[in-house]
Design an enzyme around this catalytic site. Sequence first.
Site, PDB file in Angstrom:
ATOM      1  N   ASP A  95     -67.783 -55.634  67.399  1.00  0.00           N
ATOM      2  CA  ASP A  95     -66.593 -56.353  66.933  1.00  0.00           C
ATOM      3  C   ASP A  95     -66.214 -55.793  65.562  1.00  0.00           C
ATOM      4  OD1 ASP A  95     -64.607 -58.493  66.832  1.00  0.00           O
ATOM      5  OD2 ASP A  95     -65.873 -59.378  65.306  1.00  0.00           O
ATOM      6  N   SER A  96     -65.052 -56.212  65.085  1.00  0.00           N
ATOM      7  CA  SER A  96     -64.608 -55.812  63.749  1.00  0.00           C
ATOM      8  C   SER A  96     -65.482 -56.422  62.651  1.00  0.00           C
ATOM      9  CB  SER A  96     -63.160 -56.259  63.540  1.00  0.00           C
ATOM     10  OG  SER A  96     -63.055 -57.661  63.740  1.00  0.00           O
ATOM     11  N   HIS A 133     -62.404 -65.402  66.445  1.00  0.00           N
ATOM     12  CA  HIS A 133     -62.612 -66.447  65.441  1.00  0.00           C
ATOM     13  C   HIS A 133     -62.177 -67.845  65.888  1.00  0.00           C
ATOM     14  CE1 HIS A 133     -63.162 -62.977  62.949  1.00  0.00           C
ATOM     15  NE2 HIS A 133     -63.332 -63.687  61.860  1.00  0.00           N
ATOM     16  N   CYS A 188     -64.345 -57.686  70.565  1.00  0.00           N
ATOM     17  CA  CYS A 188     -63.119 -57.853  69.769  1.00  0.00           C
ATOM     18  C   CYS A 188     -61.877 -57.717  70.652  1.00  0.00           C
ATOM     19  CB  CYS A 188     -63.106 -56.775  68.690  1.00  0.00           C
ATOM     20  SG  CYS A 188     -61.686 -56.824  67.616  1.00  0.00           S
ATOM     21  N   CYS A 234     -58.812 -64.367  70.323  1.00  0.00           N
ATOM     22  CA  CYS A 234     -59.368 -63.811  69.095  1.00  0.00           C
ATOM     23  C   CYS A 234     -60.748 -64.431  68.894  1.00  0.00           C
ATOM     24  CB  CYS A 234     -58.450 -64.131  67.911  1.00  0.00           C
ATOM     25  SG  CYS A 234     -59.139 -63.668  66.316  1.00  0.00           S
ATOM     26  N   GLU A 279     -62.545 -67.055  58.556  1.00  0.00           N
ATOM     27  CA  GLU A 279     -63.713 -66.330  58.049  1.00  0.00           C
ATOM     28  C   GLU A 279     -64.020 -66.715  56.596  1.00  0.00           C
ATOM     29  OE1 GLU A 279     -64.405 -62.666  59.616  1.00  0.00           O
ATOM     30  OE2 GLU A 279     -65.566 -61.886  57.949  1.00  0.00           O
TER      31      GLU A 279
HETATM   32  N1  DGL Z   1     -62.202 -59.686  66.103  1.00  0.00           N
HETATM   33  C1  DGL Z   1     -60.764 -59.703  65.990  1.00  0.00           C
HETATM   34  C2  DGL Z   1     -60.137 -60.022  67.340  1.00  0.00           C
HETATM   35  O1  DGL Z   1     -60.753 -60.629  68.206  1.00  0.00           O
HETATM   36  C3  DGL Z   1     -60.278 -60.728  64.980  1.00  0.00           C
HETATM   37  C4  DGL Z   1     -60.574 -60.379  63.565  1.00  0.00           C
HETATM   38  C5  DGL Z   1     -59.896 -59.126  63.076  1.00  0.00           C
HETATM   39  O2  DGL Z   1     -58.679 -59.139  62.844  1.00  0.00           O
HETATM   40  O3  DGL Z   1     -60.603 -58.129  62.958  1.00  0.00           O
HETATM   41  O4  DGL Z   1     -59.019 -59.661  67.570  1.00  0.00           O
END
Ligand code: DGL
Length: 284
Positions: free
Chosen positions: A17-18, A198, A80, A196, A164
């Site tokens: 993930d990011s 989060h 992600c 997403c 976050e």
């Molecule tokens: N993990 C990203 C997503 O699911 C969200 C957070 C980001 O913008 O990196 O799109």
Amino acid sequence: MGGVTSVPRERPIGVFDSGVGGLTVLHELLVALPHEDFVYLGDTARFPYGGRGADELERFSLEVADVLVKRRVKLLVVACNSATAAALPALQRRMMETTLGIEVLGVVKPGAVQAVGVTRNGRIGLLATPATVRSGAYQRAIEDVDPHVTLLSVECPDLAGMIEDGFPVDERVVAMVREYCGPLREGRVDTVILGCTHYPLVRPMLQRSLGPDVSMVTSGAAAARQVEHALASRDLDARREGEGDYRFLCTGDAEAFRTVGTRFLQMPLGDIERVAAGTERAAA
Ligand code: DGL
């Protein structure tokens, strides 16, 4: 799907993930697949992904995947949404070129399939980052399952970052959630994809704003089902009695990853190793 059967089943599943958000997906995987080992990579040095362009996301995703291939993973899960939306085909091509041919699963298709199965009025909402919404990936995935279903997408540029950063959650998050849910309420959707990583952390707020009759689909729960199915049908599932282990890599500060990550995983994090993405090449 050539080649995957020769990957040893004892290897861990790679998840990336990011940043820490994908830990909501890992959480579901740990619950659904307790016998498996996992190695998770959060590209925290380059978080967030959600406002970036497709080319950049593709490059980052390939770099991160190379690191996980060197850790000898048997399957790659793109936790992600933004990376899945931008880079899944490129990742699948690259991973099939590795010696053993590693399969790649993303979070968009499982979420779309589940949402189409849940909706009763044929009107689905999507809350996601600008990168995910603009890619059109959910639209295409839903059309593939049922072209008569309507998808109403809302870009939420600030929500992931605010979740976050902000704990405990304050009134600003509540106001933002209300604003983003507005078009979905007006659009009379009966199912909403939390597109997403989060958003599961503010699920009660989203449910309150959307109303109790709206069903929610999260990336993690939907992806966990697909991973379970993929492992079993390809004879890749770990054959052990006890629990597997899980470990963490990140490209940014390891202690920051631990502090924020514990909240997302809802389980303790053990060792966290800092790695560089973009300098290692796949060799498995
Ligand atoms: N993990 C990203 C997503 O699911 C969200 C957070 C980001 O913008 O990196 O799109």
